[in-house]
Scaffold this active site. Structure first.
Site, short mmCIF file in Angstrom:
data_model
loop_
_atom_site.label_atom_id
_atom_site.label_comp_id
_atom_site.label_asym_id
_atom_site.label_seq_id
_atom_site.Cartn_x
_atom_site.Cartn_y
_atom_site.Cartn_z
N HIS A 71 0.82 -1.22 0.00
CA HIS A 71 0.00 0.00 0.00
C HIS A 71 0.85 1.26 0.00
CE1 HIS A 71 0.23 0.75 4.46
NE2 HIS A 71 0.26 -0.57 4.54
N ASP A 189 6.03 1.24 6.86
CA ASP A 189 4.72 0.65 6.59
C ASP A 189 3.95 1.63 5.69
OD1 ASP A 189 2.21 -0.53 6.72
OD2 ASP A 189 1.85 0.00 8.81
N GLU A 223 -5.40 1.38 2.35
CA GLU A 223 -5.20 0.24 3.24
C GLU A 223 -5.27 0.65 4.70
OE1 GLU A 223 -3.13 -2.70 5.76
OE2 GLU A 223 -2.65 -0.58 5.45
N GLU A 224 -4.72 1.81 5.04
CA GLU A 224 -4.64 2.21 6.45
C GLU A 224 -6.00 2.46 7.09
OE1 GLU A 224 -2.26 1.93 8.33
OE2 GLU A 224 -0.36 2.18 7.29
N ASP A 243 3.36 -6.58 3.56
CA ASP A 243 3.13 -5.61 4.62
C ASP A 243 4.08 -5.96 5.76
OD1 ASP A 243 2.01 -3.49 6.04
OD2 ASP A 243 -0.02 -3.99 5.42
N HIS A 323 3.84 2.14 13.38
CA HIS A 323 3.01 3.34 13.48
C HIS A 323 3.60 4.40 14.41
CE1 HIS A 323 -1.05 1.84 11.67
NE2 HIS A 323 -0.01 1.52 10.92
#
Length: 344
Positions: A71, A189, A223-224, A243, A323
């Site tokens: 993504h 990510d 995607e998030e 991922d 994250h």
């Protein structure tokens, strides 16, 4: 077979992508940088109705296909409110951790293309002014604000710049590659996985090889927030999401190994694919881990939850502090590409 992986190319392209802001909903610039790279290798591509970018590579057998994804969107934020003092209150996009972006420089991306700079701070940032409150205030959207690097002192001052509700916020990725091989950055990510896909593509082209099956490559862009992939080709029998894996006290995650996901909070990944991947790793000296993640999902697990008729898997580099300010290692980057090459 895998000695021709160009790691410098993977890292340089990843670093370039990381510098292009692409919070959820604002991915066009990063998307078109990916298109430039696809054109370099003469790889055809198309967009589905949602605007997702999908590339195709012919295989030795084109009767059956496989699909992989990574993504292009990242976590970020959006302007929710212009405050009376001219500063901005934000709302999160994806699973951002407010304490993880405290004191970080950022860009405000306006709807008409202007870019302004600022910093995210707690409302009570100064210990000299607020004492212990500066240390103990809960970090959440309502207690944080963007201090604009402009002379603004009222809501009207900020509005006159052209900033409005709904403008996107992109945080500085702060990418660093250390001498001993660690890669530190926000948004590994999932831009690192896009870099790994292009490392695989470059390997194919330079080795004059084709994948065993026709290969679809989806660069998903929501995607998030849970709806990255919406198109599955009819001839695709397997879908592999690239991922990040996770490094934690409750996992086997290792920054120097490829992570093969067994289960996340939405789906159990296909057992046959997992067995094949593990066998390939053992036979080709590819260092790997297998893991279960309780607070995690991927494009693949979302796809089957929504009813897609396809087998799924998820692999990627294991990342520490996901994250937040993330970190992995170049050794793990290579292991992911090696597994891609040998499996596909």
């Amino acid at each position: 077979m895998t000695t021709n992986i160009d790691l410098n190319y993977v890292l340089n392209f990843t670093k370039e992508l990381l510098e292009i802001p692409s919070p959820v909903g604002y991915t066009e610039k990063a998307k078109y940088r990916v298109i430039e790279e696809l054109k370099k290798y003469n790889i055809p591509y198309f967009f589905n109705k949602k605007g997702t970018l999908i590339a195709t590579i012919e295989g030795e057998n084109n009767l059956e296909g496989k699909m992989i994804s990574a993504h292009i969107d990242t976590i970020g934020a959006m302007v929710k409110k212009i405050k009376s003092n001219g500063r901005l209150e934000l709302i999160q996009l994806g699973g951002i951790i407010w304490s993880g972006v405290e004191a970080e420089n950022l860009k405000i991306l306006t709807i008409d293309g202007k870019i302004f700079e600022g910093t995210l701070l707690p409302n009570k940032a100064s210990a000299h002014v607020y004492g212990d409150d500066a240390r103990t205030i809960t970090r959440e959207a309502s207690t944080m604000e963007v201090r604009l690097d402009e002379e603004v002192y009222s809501k009207e001052d900020t509005e006159n710049l052209g900033i409005s509700i709904g403008d996107f916020i992109a945080f500085d990725p702060r990418t660093v590659i250390t001498k001993n091989g660690f890669i530190k950055s926000r948004f590994l990510d999932d831009k690192l996985c896009i870099g790994q896909i292009f490392g695989y593509i470059k390997f194919l082209k330079e080795s004059k090889l084709k994948p065993k099956n026709k290969l679809y490559i989806c660069f998903s862009d929501y995607e998030e927030i849970g709806y990255g992939v919406s198109y599955i080709p009819e001839d695709a029998k397997e879908f592999i999401a690239l991922d990040i894996g996770l490094v934690s006290p409750d996992s086997q995650g290792d920054e120097k190994k490829v992570a093969i996901t067994i289960k996340d909070n939405r789906a159990v990944y296909d057992l046959d694919i997992r067995k094949k991947m593990m066998e390939i790793c053992k036979n080709n000296n590819i260092k790997y881990t297998t893991d279960i993640y309780n607070r995690y999902s991927s494009d693949a697990s979302v796809v089957v939850q929504r009813g897609a008729d396809i087998k799924i898997a998820c692999i990627g580099p294991s990342v520490d502090a996901s994250h937040h300010y993330e970190r992995t290692h170049i050794s793990g980057v290579l292991e992911v590409i090696k597994l891609l090459i040998n499996y596909l």
